[in-house]
Scaffold this motif. Structure first.
Motif, PDB file in Angstrom:
ATOM      1  N   LYS A 136       0.806  -1.226   0.000  1.00 44.95           N
ATOM      2  CA  LYS A 136       0.000   0.000   0.000  1.00 44.95           C
ATOM      3  C   LYS A 136       0.834   1.270   0.000  1.00 44.95           C
ATOM      4  O   LYS A 136       0.373   2.323  -0.396  1.00 44.95           O
ATOM      5  N   SER A 137       2.097   1.188   0.388  1.00 46.43           N
ATOM      6  CA  SER A 137       2.951   2.376   0.440  1.00 46.43           C
ATOM      7  C   SER A 137       3.737   2.605  -0.840  1.00 46.43           C
ATOM      8  O   SER A 137       4.507   3.562  -0.925  1.00 46.43           O
ATOM      9  N   ASP A 138       3.559   1.759  -1.858  1.00 44.76           N
ATOM     10  CA  ASP A 138       4.316   1.917  -3.101  1.00 44.76           C
ATOM     11  C   ASP A 138       4.132   3.330  -3.654  1.00 44.76           C
ATOM     12  O   ASP A 138       3.006   3.808  -3.763  1.00 44.76           O
ATOM     13  N   PRO A 139       5.232   4.016  -4.026  1.00 44.51           N
ATOM     14  CA  PRO A 139       5.136   5.409  -4.436  1.00 44.51           C
ATOM     15  C   PRO A 139       5.045   5.665  -5.941  1.00 44.51           C
ATOM     16  O   PRO A 139       4.977   6.815  -6.367  1.00 44.51           O
ATOM     17  N   SER A 140       5.057   4.631  -6.765  1.00 49.61           N
ATOM     18  CA  SER A 140       5.117   4.859  -8.211  1.00 49.61           C
ATOM     19  C   SER A 140       3.838   5.501  -8.744  1.00 49.61           C
ATOM     20  O   SER A 140       2.736   5.202  -8.298  1.00 49.61           O
ATOM     21  N   ASN A 141       4.011   6.371  -9.731  1.00 54.89           N
ATOM     22  CA  ASN A 141       2.886   7.025 -10.399  1.00 54.89           C
ATOM     23  C   ASN A 141       2.477   6.265 -11.661  1.00 54.89           C
ATOM     24  O   ASN A 141       1.670   6.746 -12.442  1.00 54.89           O
ATOM     25  N   ALA A 142       3.042   5.072 -11.855  1.00 54.61           N
ATOM     26  CA  ALA A 142       2.691   4.246 -13.018  1.00 54.61           C
ATOM     27  C   ALA A 142       1.220   3.848 -12.931  1.00 54.61           C
ATOM     28  O   ALA A 142       0.615   3.899 -11.861  1.00 54.61           O
ATOM     29  N   THR A 143       0.649   3.444 -14.062  1.00 53.57           N
ATOM     30  CA  THR A 143      -0.721   2.947 -14.079  1.00 53.57           C
ATOM     31  C   THR A 143      -0.762   1.607 -14.806  1.00 53.57           C
ATOM     32  O   THR A 143       0.088   1.306 -15.636  1.00 53.57           O
ATOM     33  N   GLY A 144      -1.762   0.795 -14.475  1.00 58.60           N
ATOM     34  CA  GLY A 144      -1.955  -0.462 -15.169  1.00 58.60           C
ATOM     35  C   GLY A 144      -0.960  -1.538 -14.768  1.00 58.60           C
ATOM     36  O   GLY A 144      -0.523  -1.611 -13.628  1.00 58.60           O
ATOM     37  N   ILE A 145      -0.590  -2.363 -15.730  1.00 62.25           N
ATOM     38  CA  ILE A 145       0.259  -3.522 -15.465  1.00 62.25           C
ATOM     39  C   ILE A 145       1.660  -3.311 -16.029  1.00 62.25           C
ATOM     40  O   ILE A 145       1.827  -2.892 -17.180  1.00 62.25           O
ATOM     41  N   ASN A 146       2.655  -3.591 -15.187  1.00 61.09           N
ATOM     42  CA  ASN A 146       4.075  -3.547 -15.533  1.00 61.09           C
ATOM     43  C   ASN A 146       4.571  -2.173 -15.969  1.00 61.09           C
ATOM     44  O   ASN A 146       5.409  -2.059 -16.859  1.00 61.09           O
ATOM     45  N   GLY A 147       4.065  -1.130 -15.305  1.00 65.45           N
ATOM     46  CA  GLY A 147       4.549   0.223 -15.547  1.00 65.45           C
ATOM     47  C   GLY A 147       5.898   0.453 -14.875  1.00 65.45           C
ATOM     48  O   GLY A 147       6.537  -0.467 -14.358  1.00 65.45           O
ATOM     49  N   ASP A 148       6.334   1.702 -14.855  1.00 67.49           N
ATOM     50  CA  ASP A 148       7.636   2.094 -14.318  1.00 67.49           C
ATOM     51  C   ASP A 148       7.650   2.030 -12.792  1.00 67.49           C
ATOM     52  O   ASP A 148       7.119   2.900 -12.119  1.00 67.49           O
ATOM     53  N   GLN A 149       8.299   1.010 -12.245  1.00 68.30           N
ATOM     54  CA  GLN A 149       8.381   0.843 -10.793  1.00 68.30           C
ATOM     55  C   GLN A 149       9.321   1.843 -10.139  1.00 68.30           C
ATOM     56  O   GLN A 149       9.283   2.025  -8.934  1.00 68.30           O
ATOM     57  N   THR A 150      10.153   2.525 -10.933  1.00 67.61           N
ATOM     58  CA  THR A 150      11.137   3.445 -10.349  1.00 67.61           C
ATOM     59  C   THR A 150      10.590   4.854 -10.152  1.00 67.61           C
ATOM     60  O   THR A 150      11.195   5.663  -9.460  1.00 67.61           O
ATOM     61  N   ASP A 151       9.459   5.171 -10.743  1.00 65.19           N
ATOM     62  CA  ASP A 151       8.825   6.482 -10.561  1.00 65.19           C
ATOM     63  C   ASP A 151       8.356   6.581  -9.115  1.00 65.19           C
ATOM     64  O   ASP A 151       7.725   5.676  -8.603  1.00 65.19           O
ATOM     65  N   SER A 152       8.665   7.668  -8.453  1.00 66.91           N
ATOM     66  CA  SER A 152       8.253   7.788  -7.046  1.00 66.91           C
ATOM     67  C   SER A 152       7.528   9.099  -6.775  1.00 66.91           C
ATOM     68  O   SER A 152       7.732   9.734  -5.748  1.00 66.91           O
ATOM     69  N   SER A 153       6.651   9.476  -7.682  1.00 71.34           N
ATOM     70  CA  SER A 153       5.985  10.772  -7.553  1.00 71.34           C
ATOM     71  C   SER A 153       4.560  10.705  -6.989  1.00 71.34           C
ATOM     72  O   SER A 153       3.870  11.711  -6.973  1.00 71.34           O
ATOM     73  N   ALA A 154       4.131   9.536  -6.525  1.00 75.28           N
ATOM     74  CA  ALA A 154       2.774   9.407  -5.966  1.00 75.28           C
ATOM     75  C   ALA A 154       2.845   8.609  -4.663  1.00 75.28           C
ATOM     76  O   ALA A 154       2.399   7.466  -4.580  1.00 75.28           O
ATOM     77  N   ALA A 155       3.402   9.224  -3.646  1.00 72.72           N
ATOM     78  CA  ALA A 155       3.620   8.554  -2.353  1.00 72.72           C
ATOM     79  C   ALA A 155       2.355   7.887  -1.833  1.00 72.72           C
ATOM     80  O   ALA A 155       1.287   8.488  -1.812  1.00 72.72           O
ATOM     81  N   GLY A 156       2.488   6.612  -1.465  1.00 72.51           N
ATOM     82  CA  GLY A 156       1.371   5.895  -0.869  1.00 72.51           C
ATOM     83  C   GLY A 156       0.272   5.495  -1.827  1.00 72.51           C
ATOM     84  O   GLY A 156      -0.821   5.125  -1.400  1.00 72.51           O
ATOM     85  N   SER A 157       0.547   5.564  -3.128  1.00 69.55           N
ATOM     86  CA  SER A 157      -0.504   5.182  -4.087  1.00 69.55           C
ATOM     87  C   SER A 157      -0.772   3.678  -4.066  1.00 69.55           C
ATOM     88  O   SER A 157      -1.879   3.246  -4.289  1.00 69.55           O
ATOM     89  N   ILE A 210       1.316  -4.399 -10.605  1.00 71.20           N
ATOM     90  CA  ILE A 210      -0.022  -3.905 -10.913  1.00 71.20           C
ATOM     91  C   ILE A 210      -0.323  -2.626 -10.134  1.00 71.20           C
ATOM     92  O   ILE A 210      -0.174  -2.579  -8.911  1.00 71.20           O
ATOM     93  N   LYS A 211      -0.769  -1.613 -10.872  1.00 73.14           N
ATOM     94  CA  LYS A 211      -1.172  -0.331 -10.293  1.00 73.14           C
ATOM     95  C   LYS A 211      -2.612  -0.035 -10.711  1.00 73.14           C
ATOM     96  O   LYS A 211      -3.104  -0.573 -11.700  1.00 73.14           O
ATOM     97  N   ALA A 212      -3.262   0.831  -9.982  1.00 73.35           N
ATOM     98  CA  ALA A 212      -4.610   1.264 -10.366  1.00 73.35           C
ATOM     99  C   ALA A 212      -4.541   2.026 -11.692  1.00 73.35           C
ATOM    100  O   ALA A 212      -3.481   2.525 -12.079  1.00 73.35           O
ATOM    101  N   SER A 213      -5.662   2.141 -12.367  1.00 76.45           N
ATOM    102  CA  SER A 213      -5.685   2.873 -13.638  1.00 76.45           C
ATOM    103  C   SER A 213      -5.744   4.383 -13.427  1.00 76.45           C
ATOM    104  O   SER A 213      -5.505   5.151 -14.355  1.00 76.45           O
ATOM    105  N   ASN A 214      -6.048   4.803 -12.218  1.00 67.69           N
ATOM    106  CA  ASN A 214      -6.149   6.231 -11.891  1.00 67.69           C
ATOM    107  C   ASN A 214      -5.400   6.502 -10.584  1.00 67.69           C
ATOM    108  O   ASN A 214      -6.007   6.692  -9.543  1.00 67.69           O
TER     109      ASN A 214
END
Length: 90
Positions: A15-36, A55-59
């Motif tokens: 739940k604390s993953d900070p990536s701003n990626a969306t969907g499946i297999n996006g950029d895990q190194t992006d850290s611009s959305a703390a706690g997304s 896996i990340k949410a679509s929004n």
């Protein structure tokens, strides 16, 4: 966390993953959305676990806590993911 009945598929919510990626297999190194939040899927082959999906949410928004709750089907083919919210009890 969810584990398939045969023990070969594992879903882990972070739940604390900070990536701003969306969907499946996006950029895990992006850290611009703390706690997304995110969910990681691993499969077992022999004695080795390998990451199969990120896996990340679509929004994605900060503090969404995506992956706070999840459920993996017995055969490991279906995954349900939800957010988590803290509710103040005034």
């Amino acid at each position: 966390m969810g584990l398939s009945v045969d023990g070969n598929t594992l879903a882990i919510g972070r739940k604390s993953d900070p990536s701003n990626a969306t969907g499946i297999n996006g950029d895990q190194t992006d850290s611009s959305a703390a706690g997304s939040g995110a969910v990681y899927i691993y499969t077992l082959s022999g004695t080795v676990w390998s990451q199969q999906a990120y896996i990340k949410a679509s929004n994605v928004d900060a503090s969404d806590n995506f992956g706070y709750s999840l459920s993996l089907s017995g055969d490991g083919s279906a995954l349900a993911v939800g957010p988590g919210r803290r509710i103040g009890l005034g």
